[in-house]
Design an enzyme around this catalytic site. Structure first.
Site, PDB file in Angstrom:
ATOM      1  N   ASP A  11      -8.854  -6.727  -4.605  1.00 32.06           N
ATOM      2  CA  ASP A  11      -7.512  -5.535  -4.406  1.00 32.06           C
ATOM      3  C   ASP A  11      -8.015  -4.478  -5.355  1.00 32.06           C
ATOM      4  OD1 ASP A  11      -4.985  -4.677  -4.380  1.00 32.06           O
ATOM      5  OD2 ASP A  11      -4.131  -6.615  -4.813  1.00 32.06           O
TER       6      ASP A  11
ATOM      7  N   GLY B 131     -11.262  -2.914  -4.413  1.00 32.03           N
ATOM      8  CA  GLY B 131     -11.599  -1.985  -3.451  1.00 32.03           C
ATOM      9  C   GLY B 131     -10.349  -1.918  -2.567  1.00 32.03           C
TER      10      GLY B 131
ATOM     11  N   PHE C  17      -8.474  -2.520   0.987  1.00 33.77           N
ATOM     12  CA  PHE C  17      -8.494  -3.397   2.316  1.00 33.77           C
ATOM     13  C   PHE C  17      -8.379  -2.558   3.401  1.00 33.77           C
ATOM     14  CE2 PHE C  17      -4.339  -4.738   0.179  1.00 33.77           C
ATOM     15  CZ  PHE C  17      -3.558  -3.911   0.900  1.00 33.77           C
TER      16      PHE C  17
ATOM     17  N   HIS D 155       3.361  -6.655   5.158  1.00 34.89           N
ATOM     18  CA  HIS D 155       4.977  -6.151   5.090  1.00 34.89           C
ATOM     19  C   HIS D 155       4.925  -4.717   4.704  1.00 34.89           C
ATOM     20  CE1 HIS D 155       6.371  -7.797   1.109  1.00 34.89           C
ATOM     21  NE2 HIS D 155       5.343  -7.431   1.065  1.00 34.89           N
TER      22      HIS D 155
END
Length: 363
Positions: free
Chosen positions: A227, A253, A255, A273
């Protein structure tokens, strides 16, 4: 709900939910429509009153036993009459209880507002009804009219930048997200057998609570929490405290750019979401490039069901639209996005929580 508790079968949970829905609809039919609508209109007042009690820490004060409003007010630094009126209102909803002598005590509902509750709801109440969050929801009309999030209009920056620059709010937000996650740890780990995987990568894993719960049940597996550095702050301490530092690493990092390679199981829990469809496909394609050929991707989300029943995903969908431009999705929506990224949706697994596990494999 601790991770050691036995989970009811998801099928039984769905039956109970349907029964509750029917009872609720029966209640609506038996009451004048205007009365039922008034209950809905004023529901926000109840939520706000709970937030005040949570912020003041009243449940912690009552952990030692019943107290008068004066005694409570003295400990929390509030007005005795104000405290009495607050708790009198909440007692009408089963949150706190007044005894014949006029002292207030905890109920099971109020107990969830204790800071040391097994499944604490205090931070969730505090964030959901924080002044900033209430202000954001006051712009729902704008978001519905435009279909766009309102954060840049209201704050001048996107929601993530705003949180990063608001130290007090982001602390409450991170605690609330951890508590939300803890509500689903046991249902998810009970519904899916992770023992066949050697390396599990939790993409957008935050502080690592979900991966820690999984690794506790899979003693031979190794894990990676991935994350942003701000979101993963505290993950190493959590994993160390769980005795998992030797089996799990934390990598930082985005995503939207890349994810760690080499995993045979990738988790995306409450990640997609937050994003519009185009960005979701980018995230999924990054996972597709990193995943082992025989690996599995688990998308864990609130899947909106068909029909007119209540479901937490339907309100959460409004929150996603309002704040980040994301959305909660149906099974068909998610299947289509997975296909665009090179995955096949193999099955949908119900849990004892509102979350579903969508298992996909690379094609």
């Amino acid at each position: 709900m601790s991770n050691s508790q036995k989970m009811p079968p998801p099928r039984l949970v769905r039956i109970v939910e349907r029964l509750r829905e029917r009872v609720y609809r029966l209640h609506q039919r038996m009451m004048p429509a205007s009365v039922t609508m008034l209950e809905m209109i004023t529901a926000g007042m109840v939520s706000q009153a709970i937030q005040v009690a949570a912020t003041l820490g009243i449940a912690d004060v009552l952990a030692g036993g019943p107290r008068t409003a004066e005694e409570i007010a003295q400990q929390v630094g509030a007005d005795p009459d104000g405290v009495n009126r607050l708790l009198r209102a909440l007692a009408g909803y089963g949150v706190f209880r007044a005894d014949p002598s006029g002292r207030y005590a905890l109920t099971p509902l109020a107990g969830t507002l204790r800071s040391d509750a097994e499944m604490p709801m205090r931070s969730i109440a505090m964030f959901t009804n924080a002044p900033e969050q209430r202000e954001h929801w006051s712009y729902l009309l704008d978001s519905v009219r435009t279909g766009e999030p309102v954060m840049e209009k209201v704050r001048g920056v996107d929601v993530w930048t705003y949180f990063e620059n608001n130290e007090e709010l982001v602390g409450v937000f991170n605690d609330a997200m951890t508590d939300f996650s803890n509500l689903t740890l046991a249902p998810v780990t009970a519904a899916y057998d992770f023992r066949r995987f050697g390396t599990i990568v939790d993409v957008g894993g935050g502080q690592g609570a979900m991966l820690a719960a999984i690794l506790a049940r899979t003693p031979r597996a190794r894990g990676v929490v991935f994350d942003l550095s701000t979101a993963a702050a505290g993950a190493e301490d959590l994993l160390r405290g769980a005795g998992l530092a030797g089996r799990c690493t934390v990598e930082s990092g985005s995503f939207l750019e890349t994810v760690p390679s080499g995993g045979d199981c990738y988790l995306l829990k409450n990640v997609i979401h937050n994003w519009p469809d185009d960005e979701v496909v980018v995230i999924l394609r990054n996972v597709r490039r990193a995943i082992a050929p025989a690996g599995r991707l688990l998308v864990i989300e609130l899947i909106i069901p068909e029909g007119n029943g209540t479901h937490p995903g339907k309100l959460s969908d409004l929150d996603m639209m309002l704040l980040v431009g994301g959305r909660e999705r149906t099974e068909a929506d998610t299947r289509a996005l997975l296909a665009k990224a090179g995955f096949r949706l193999d099955r949908v697994i119900q849990t004892a929580s509102p979350l579903s596990i969508l298992e996909a494999s690379p094609v």
